[in-house]
Motif scaffolding. Sequence first.
Motif, PDB file in Angstrom:
ATOM      1  N   THR A  21     -71.953  32.930   0.170  1.00 55.89           N
ATOM      2  CA  THR A  21     -72.477  31.448   0.673  1.00 55.89           C
ATOM      3  C   THR A  21     -71.153  30.504   0.367  1.00 55.89           C
ATOM      4  OG1 THR A  21     -73.257  31.015  -1.663  1.00 55.89           O
ATOM      5  CG2 THR A  21     -74.760  32.016  -0.083  1.00 55.89           C
ATOM      6  N   ASP A  22     -70.259  30.688  -0.387  1.00 57.42           N
ATOM      7  CA  ASP A  22     -69.227  29.719  -0.896  1.00 57.42           C
ATOM      8  C   ASP A  22     -68.035  29.875   0.061  1.00 57.42           C
ATOM      9  OD1 ASP A  22     -68.354  31.884  -1.765  1.00 57.42           O
ATOM     10  OD2 ASP A  22     -68.190  31.557  -3.944  1.00 57.42           O
ATOM     11  N   PRO A  42     -70.885  24.952   0.259  1.00 59.24           N
ATOM     12  CA  PRO A  42     -71.449  26.069   0.158  1.00 59.24           C
ATOM     13  C   PRO A  42     -72.821  26.205   1.069  1.00 59.24           C
ATOM     14  CG  PRO A  42     -70.956  25.304  -2.012  1.00 59.24           C
ATOM     15  CD  PRO A  42     -70.437  24.047  -1.169  1.00 59.24           C
TER      16      PRO A  42
END
Length: 1628
Positions: free
Chosen positions: A82-83, A164
């Motif tokens: 997600t980052d 994110p």
Amino acid sequence: MKARILHAGQRHDLLRGESTNVPVDQSNVVRVFISSTFTDMSVERDALLDNAYPEIQAFCQKLGLVFEVVDMRWGVPDALTTDHMSTELCLREIESCQKMSIGPTFIALVGNRYGYRPIPRIIEEKEFEELLLKHSSDPRSSKLLLDWFWKDENAIPPVYILQPITMHLPYYSDVRPEKREEHQKALQSWSELQQQIADLLRTAATQAEEEGRIKKGAKHKYFKSVTEFEIDQGLQDTRGGDVYSSIFIRDIPNIQGHSEQQQFHKFIDVTNDGCIDTEAQELLTSLKTQIVTKYSKNLHVHQVQWSSGVLDEQSEAHREYLHNLCQNFVEDIKQQVLRRVRVRHEAQDEMDWLFEELSHHMDLCHKKCSIFCGRTQLLTSICQSIELQNKCTHRPLVIHGPSGTGKTAVMSKLVVEVRKSLGKGTVVVTRLLGTSPQSSEIHPVLKSVCFQACLAFKLKPPSAHVVNSYNELVQFFHSLLSAVSKKKREALVLIFDSLDQLSSNDGAHRLHWLPKECPPKVHIIISTLPEEFNILNVLQEAIPSQECYFKVEPLSCEHGQQVIDMLLMTVKRKLTGEQQELILEGFRQCGQPLMLKLSFDEAKRWSSYVPASELYVAKGTRESVRFLYASLEKKHGKVLVSHALGYIACSRNGLSEAELKEILSLDDEVLGDIYQYWSPPNKDIIRLPPLLWTRLRYDIGEYLVERQADGFPVLGLYHRQFVEVVHELYLSAEEKTKHHSVLADFFKGTWSLGKRKAITLPLLKETLVADRKVSAQPLKFGDDVVNLRKLSELPYQLLNAGRIDELKQEVLGNMEWIVCKIQVTGMKSLLEDFYACTKHIDCPEVQLIQDALLLIWPTVDFMENGIDESVLYVEMLARLDFFKGSYPMIDELCQQCVKWYAMCPNPIFSPLCGFFQPPGGPLRTTLTGFSKGVTAMELSADCTVLVAGSMDGTMIVWNLQDIEVIHTLTGHSGEVLCIKVIHNKAHAVSGSFDHTLRLWNLLTGKEVYSIQEDHSDYKHFALLQVDEATDVIYSVSGSQIKSWHLENGKPLFQISDGNLDHTTHTAVLGSHSSLLTVSFGGKLCVWDQGKGTLQNTHCLPGLGISTPTCILPLRNQERVAIGFDDGVVAMVSLNGSCVMAKVNVSVTFLVTSEDEKCLVAGFGKYVRIFKLDSSSILKTLMTDLEHGGRVQTAVISKDGRLLITGSNDETIRVWSLLDDVKLTDSVEGMGAPTTSLLVSGNTLISASRSAYYLKIWSLAYDRQHKTITPFHNRTTITGLSQDGKLVCFPKTGDWEKIVIWNPEEGVMLHTLDVGSQILCLAVVQLKELLICGLRSGSLLVFCMATWQRLVCHLLPRQWEAAQRVAVSRSEEKLAVAYSSSIIVYELHSAESDPVLGEVLVTFHVPPQFTLSSLAVLSDCSVLLGMVTGELHLYPAGSLSPTVLEPHDSTVTCLETSHNELYALSGCQGPIQRIWNLSVRRWDHEMSYKGLFFQGVVCAAFSQDDRHVYTGSQDRTIKVWDLQNGSLLTVQYVYAEVTRIVPTSDGMVASTRLGYLIKERFTSPAAVDPSYNPLRNIRASCCVRSRQGRGMRRVYATGPGNISRETPKRSQTRALLQNSMQSQTCSLL
């Protein structure tokens, strides 16, 4: 890392501790990054995992390398990333591989997919705003970009950061079943948003580049796939023009024509609507073109056919493709690895290990100094102190302070600062202890320091023998500092940071290795924690001067601000005002640099757009560590974080990345947590997805540090507080045991080699039995490559996991393990495993094995050129065989030894019984270090320090609590006869035959001063007494008495007048009392102890012709006890009053109890105990205590309960002095006459003037382990039956009796009284006769079946003693040697009458010869050896001898072969010869020279006449090949061998220690030419062999031996030489 080839300048700089840019080469790791797209290469990756990786791993392990694959695609769903860090992390991993890997670093699997094209996570401010400007007319597009990219002004220069995914789509990573709908919506939303953002950026970038608003080519990163990013990075590595990568292209022809097929989207790029992504395909074509054009060297192309609408992965064609892929993959890797290994091997230097170590410490120092600030006053004070002391003797400097205060940074800064103070040429030797394997234990630390200093100052480095012995290395280290000082050139500064980080091995924390004084121009600076291991207290006791101590205080807030600014500059970051104040507020609470570092590493991640209200800074170091771990848990999950850190904390020396990933793959709890919401990619293979660990490691950052352990890079935690917090948070007792158990499974290899481990995954709701794909863990990867990691970790993990049975089976009771660990890491390391085990469990058999290893240790230390495994197997079996049948573990260990002997390819003895000192008895260990006998011993007042002196002039100081050497004191050049330990073990005084008294500082190991005085009369009487109350030394040498001032060595007085003569004995009664002397005739003189003036003279009554032999002060009573040569024991007062007692013969010694109520007198072979009171001396026992030989010494325990006596019969006896005096123990095994005894509690120390060692005994050992009683024969007169069931010898102390002993049972069977002194014995094996020659001239023959005397034969000339007897091999002839003649008798069986037949021949010996050896042949020929070395052969029928080539010393041994064609002669010198009796000359002359070799005592030919066994005074049995005279093997047996008798497969032998040796000897028909029987022995052997009549051929091996013709004769000599320097023993 290992230092690359260094030029001379770089080496020079490193040796002198100067900063230099040292390039680094790869470690012992082959680390390969596997690049591929997610879906289309999954089958290939699985095939490599199954078939290629295991083969490469086994290949690398045999080369001593670790193979590690980094596959970031395996097992990871998109929702985890997600980052947007995945691309960065992949590129970091490729860079890591390029830095670390010795072999290939990158492998790309390229198919028909270009792959995922990520949005850049970070865009520079200027570039992003240019792109944003292109969409200024579209507010919606601008808003979308600004919603996802936020400006971070803390970056220098500012950047825009992609937020994110969960910032706007919180359910994106929420994979819980109950949130499935929200999660799916988030996935769909991000898919659409991602495409929109990518399109906006690509459109803008294309336009901006066309307009020249951004750099040319800058737009490509917005189009570029992860795969291309990886390939660009991976193919950059072309070190030295070599290629470190391979690319495999899989081509599916005409795949674009099958777009309607079901599998199509898996193998080619498609858009969201399912159409072919033509843009991606064009980019892929461009990439492939670039690969083919530039990197064709390591390119492999495979074509795979698309069949029936699918790619049939089960087809034969596809299986063949996968097989070829794996085969190409393996071949590529192997070739690249071999090429790099070959290059490294060719470039290797014997000092590489040193420069690797120096580079490591210099690099660490440089990092610490790069951000150093403040501490100006502290550094100035230290440097001023060093400068002031540079020209004088001074103390080391100590830096101390609490954990985390920055001591290491201060020490690193001193590396630079001291050179400014002392001059540019100063040599600075720096060790940041505990940061590398070579700096974690004091032994390797001193080794590397000595080599560095020697090379820097052009001094001779320590020899291999010195390096291998810790005690000798410490001595060398101390002398090295003096040598550097004497050069009077550049200064030497030694910096030892963090003493508390040293292992406790070798007593490192007691600091005996550390010089307490430094000579001029040599400086030592050390640092330590204030309370850890009591190190600071030990230092303060040894170095009391407070000006030597510097405390590191917390940093000021101002300096904290400077540190933060410097740290931020290194990462091109800054903080907002609020954020910076938040950091400083936390620092004000603590002031420790470590806490500041932790706060910085958190703050460097802060973006300017994060408000201070959302940030947190801890108020202390430990709280900061907890916060770090909590942050990691929040991001990566508590299970993964706690278990990963827990395994590192539970390891013994750290874990490599590859090990940790495999260990986590064995952890069901970790895998269960990872796969709770999605399935693993392959149900047959379950392991940790590598990306998860990579992400975690990236976030831990510098707090996971790389060190070296067991030759490989491992990960450890940054600081001890990080480890402590891991234990506090994650390692409860139960969890700790679980962690150790998983680690034990890994290092044991429980789940390797395809063995599957069951796991139940929550999502699947079924149990999978899957392969975890962990490395095999054999003990050896190949013949020469040992699994060092297993050797180190497995014992520790099994013990802490509580798996004791496995520990006993796999480690402690595994002979292969024991031998391997001793050979590779040393006996000390192996014993640490045993100590740890016996400390926690009560197991008698483990204790016995441990004790056996302790007994073997001195032998191991004595070996040269490595450890001979055959010695270890023999030693172990010969000590543990006594306990067979009592302990299953020992039975199994002995059986392993037997199996090993059966497989041994070299000549070897294999024990058939126990015959070495068994464990479990009183002997604890043997102390060595002298080259000659021990002449003096003294204990400190508290009995913790032992000082011993030797004939060689050496003195050694031991710590008795841990049996370790504190100092070796060198200075005396003659025998040390007197030692006194004074000043609470701070000093000692010694007197020597070199005519000096010396005062020693026992804290520093240095001589304080030396006094010259005449010690010629030490041979008559020697005394050294120190009166600490008055600071006076009293030194007595015969009739000369001198007094010296202790403080400065100045003379006070000397007594030497007519009242004293060579018979005088002197006693000092104590402070402010008197000196007493007693001389011949009982003349007693009382002298003033302070002035040396005569006060009174007395003549003791009844002693007119008596000469004193010993004197003992009774200070409590102000009297002395005196022994005389006529047996008088007198107790004398100052006024001349005297009470006496009488013993039978001259008094040898006197000792008294602590309370002076008990007096013990030694005389002859007896000891008498007297009770003392003010007016009498009373005998307390009806009978005296008896030894078998002359009693030499005695000691009474401090509590007065025990009397211990030592004798020249080599036994020590322990007597109880309670109401009923009785013998409680008889200790065998000294191996020499006991001349000195000391006792401390339950510890007894024994020494001998005839032995170069001391023995430490326990008086409280467990009697249940006492084994069979050894026989007590201290002579070479021995008769031995061939089956080894009977030993015959003269009774100790009564040589008119023959003892018949059963050595198997340890019992005496008979005693035969023969009426005269026994001079010789012979056993007639087949006829079962015992023949005995007496001093009276009688010849006795006994039947061994009944022990009936059959013959008592007397010569007419009765005054001639029967000196020697010999029996022919046929047992039909008996030769008896008298002083003037040799008589040969016919010998019959025991049933015959008479047994002794007629005289067959008499030979007369010329009067000028004294016979020493005798042999007789069946034809009545006789071979005689003389004291002068002559050899005479008297042929049958001839009365005149043939004179053979003589020896140059007494002939000690003559033996004939069974066919009587050959004979062996041995003498007191090095020469032994094998004679051809038919031609009456020797065939082979063997010259053996060893450290303790003093000639041959006995010998025997094997029954097949192939070999000759010899027993020597160097306590060995040797085997020689009769055919060529070569030495086959040497076995050390700890005692002189007195008789050897051959058996059908070996021999039996008796020794002076009283054990019967029974062994099988095996030798291959052809001995390997590389085999060297002296490879581990400090000895040399030469063999000269005749070839043809009058010809000699000389064979030579070893340095300095050159074959050449003899100048006087045209003869060729061949010398076969084995030497300790030689690696081969071959015929040249």
